[in-house]
Design a protein around this motif. Sequence first.
Motif, short mmCIF file in Angstrom:
data_model
loop_
_atom_site.label_atom_id
_atom_site.label_comp_id
_atom_site.label_asym_id
_atom_site.label_seq_id
_atom_site.Cartn_x
_atom_site.Cartn_y
_atom_site.Cartn_z
N GLU A 18 23.56 45.24 43.55
CA GLU A 18 22.47 44.77 44.40
C GLU A 18 22.98 43.74 45.40
O GLU A 18 23.64 42.77 45.03
CB GLU A 18 21.36 44.16 43.55
CG GLU A 18 20.12 43.79 44.35
CD GLU A 18 18.97 43.38 43.46
OE1 GLU A 18 17.88 43.07 44.01
OE2 GLU A 18 19.14 43.35 42.22
N PRO A 19 22.70 43.93 46.69
CA PRO A 19 23.17 42.96 47.70
C PRO A 19 22.42 41.64 47.58
O PRO A 19 21.26 41.60 47.14
CB PRO A 19 22.86 43.65 49.03
CG PRO A 19 21.74 44.59 48.72
CD PRO A 19 21.96 45.05 47.31
N THR A 20 23.09 40.56 47.98
CA THR A 20 22.45 39.24 47.95
C THR A 20 21.89 38.85 49.32
O THR A 20 20.95 38.06 49.39
CB THR A 20 23.46 38.16 47.50
OG1 THR A 20 24.60 38.19 48.38
CG2 THR A 20 23.94 38.45 46.09
N GLY A 21 22.47 39.39 50.39
CA GLY A 21 22.04 39.03 51.73
C GLY A 21 20.72 39.67 52.11
O GLY A 21 20.34 40.72 51.60
N THR A 22 20.01 39.03 53.03
CA THR A 22 18.74 39.54 53.54
C THR A 22 18.84 39.78 55.04
O THR A 22 19.71 39.23 55.72
CB THR A 22 17.60 38.55 53.26
OG1 THR A 22 17.89 37.31 53.90
CG2 THR A 22 17.43 38.33 51.76
N ALA A 23 17.92 40.59 55.55
CA ALA A 23 17.83 40.84 56.98
C ALA A 23 16.42 41.32 57.30
O ALA A 23 15.79 42.02 56.49
CB ALA A 23 18.86 41.87 57.44
N VAL A 24 15.93 40.97 58.46
CA VAL A 24 14.61 41.40 58.91
C VAL A 24 14.76 42.71 59.69
O VAL A 24 15.60 42.80 60.59
CB VAL A 24 13.93 40.33 59.79
CG1 VAL A 24 12.65 40.86 60.41
CG2 VAL A 24 13.65 39.08 58.95
N ILE A 25 13.96 43.71 59.34
CA ILE A 25 13.98 44.97 60.07
C ILE A 25 12.62 45.20 60.72
O ILE A 25 11.60 44.72 60.25
CB ILE A 25 14.34 46.16 59.15
CG1 ILE A 25 13.30 46.32 58.04
CG2 ILE A 25 15.73 45.97 58.55
CD1 ILE A 25 13.49 47.58 57.21
N PRO A 345 16.27 44.35 52.75
CA PRO A 345 15.49 44.41 53.98
C PRO A 345 14.15 43.71 53.83
O PRO A 345 13.46 43.88 52.83
CB PRO A 345 15.30 45.92 54.20
CG PRO A 345 16.26 46.59 53.28
CD PRO A 345 16.44 45.66 52.13
N GLU A 346 13.80 42.93 54.83
CA GLU A 346 12.52 42.24 54.84
C GLU A 346 11.71 42.76 56.02
O GLU A 346 12.16 42.70 57.17
CB GLU A 346 12.72 40.73 54.96
CG GLU A 346 13.47 40.13 53.77
CD GLU A 346 13.69 38.63 53.92
OE1 GLU A 346 13.42 38.11 55.03
OE2 GLU A 346 14.13 37.99 52.95
N ASN A 347 10.52 43.28 55.72
CA ASN A 347 9.67 43.81 56.78
C ASN A 347 8.72 42.74 57.28
O ASN A 347 8.20 41.94 56.52
CB ASN A 347 8.83 44.99 56.25
CG ASN A 347 9.66 46.23 56.06
OD1 ASN A 347 10.40 46.60 56.96
ND2 ASN A 347 9.57 46.84 54.90
N GLN A 361 4.35 47.90 57.95
CA GLN A 361 5.15 48.63 56.95
C GLN A 361 5.59 49.96 57.53
O GLN A 361 4.83 50.69 58.11
CB GLN A 361 4.32 48.88 55.69
CG GLN A 361 5.14 49.57 54.60
CD GLN A 361 4.33 49.75 53.33
OE1 GLN A 361 3.25 49.22 53.23
NE2 GLN A 361 4.88 50.51 52.42
N HIS A 362 6.89 50.27 57.37
CA HIS A 362 7.44 51.44 58.02
C HIS A 362 7.23 52.70 57.23
O HIS A 362 6.88 52.69 56.06
CB HIS A 362 8.93 51.24 58.28
CG HIS A 362 9.75 51.00 57.05
ND1 HIS A 362 9.87 49.78 56.47
CD2 HIS A 362 10.48 51.86 56.32
CE1 HIS A 362 10.65 49.87 55.42
NE2 HIS A 362 11.03 51.13 55.28
N GLN A 363 7.47 53.82 57.91
CA GLN A 363 7.35 55.14 57.32
C GLN A 363 8.73 55.81 57.34
O GLN A 363 9.70 55.26 57.80
CB GLN A 363 6.34 56.00 58.08
CG GLN A 363 4.95 55.37 58.17
CD GLN A 363 4.02 56.22 59.00
OE1 GLN A 363 4.25 57.41 59.18
NE2 GLN A 363 2.98 55.62 59.51
N SER A 364 8.79 57.06 56.84
CA SER A 364 10.06 57.79 56.75
C SER A 364 10.64 58.12 58.11
O SER A 364 9.92 58.46 59.01
CB SER A 364 9.82 59.08 55.97
OG SER A 364 10.89 59.95 56.13
N ALA A 365 11.99 58.07 58.23
CA ALA A 365 12.68 58.43 59.46
C ALA A 365 13.40 59.75 59.33
O ALA A 365 14.29 60.05 60.09
CB ALA A 365 13.65 57.34 59.84
#
Length: 366
Positions: A18-25, A345-347, A361-365
Amino acid sequence: MNLVDLLLRHPDAYLLGEPTGTAVIRRCAEDFCVEENLGFEPDGAGEHQFLFIRKTGENTDWVAQQLARFTKTHPRDIGYAGKKDRHAVTDQWFSVRLPLGVQLDWSAFETDSIQVLRQARHSRKLKTGVLQGNRFSLRLRDVSHPDELQQRFDQLKTSGVPNYFGEQRFGHNYGNISKGELLIAGQLRDKNRQKRGLYISALRSALFNQVVSARIQQGVWNKVAPGDVLMLNASQSCFVCTDEAELDCQSRLQQGDLHLTAPLWGQGGLMTQDAMAEFEQAVVSPWQDWCAGLEALGLRQERRAARVLLQAPLLEQESDSVWRISFGLPAGAFATSLLRELCQPENEKAVSGCSAEVDEQHQSAN
């Protein structure tokens, strides 16, 4: 414990931990760009008008409805290869059945959120699933651990990514799975064929993810054993690995020519043999009611690659805390399966312009 509870408490295994870093998408639609690749060019003749449309912040079905209204055709005469994200900028093909003599001013169809990039005639309607893949360009904002992001990306470029079905397949709080359970138990009757298909697909997808996750947990995600079913890269062709072919299959797996597979449950026995068949059967044994229900619906046993390789992957730093990642995926693969390996990922709440601070909140790509 039912699978919904299991998924909520224990998500699918991470390949790299599990990654520790975060990012806003998806702070804005322009942070998530998708370009569809059909794998062929329209033939230039026929009664179907192909349109390559860029939509921003719009739903695929809604655009199709607007096309039908604009062209005064029946909705069944509109085609597209696959649904794309609403909260994104997506370039995708649509088709509309129009007599050869009909000429329309497509600029009149355009809006602030819809642009017609290309147009061409084709002899056949565009059918769902008829595409080669998608190219993604995603912006990650407020990246907390850039060194970890780069390191994990470099590893995944070589190893590939678990080909999990993304969270979008399962609905909010795995609601599609819950409805799928009710459906196969005869406790839910939904006249909407599309919704029924979505609920059934959620069950098959969850079982597939469980098998892939178990392979990662047991250290055999990328190791071939006799009895494994392998799939040729860029193909649906499968075969069973024999004792004699084990070393050759392992070499071809490492080269990216072959991929291990996991089951999409249905009628017929597992394609895997001996110990690997026992392994897969043991993984799904807690959900035999699901397996029986899927078989009773007449679905046939199929296979899906357990790994997906990134096509032309690129990671670039745009500013101190903003990075952009670009990569291609074959049809059916989820970009979220890569994102979850790179960071948490943070939405935010989606809006159309990047000057705003919120993202839906995103949907499938895929």
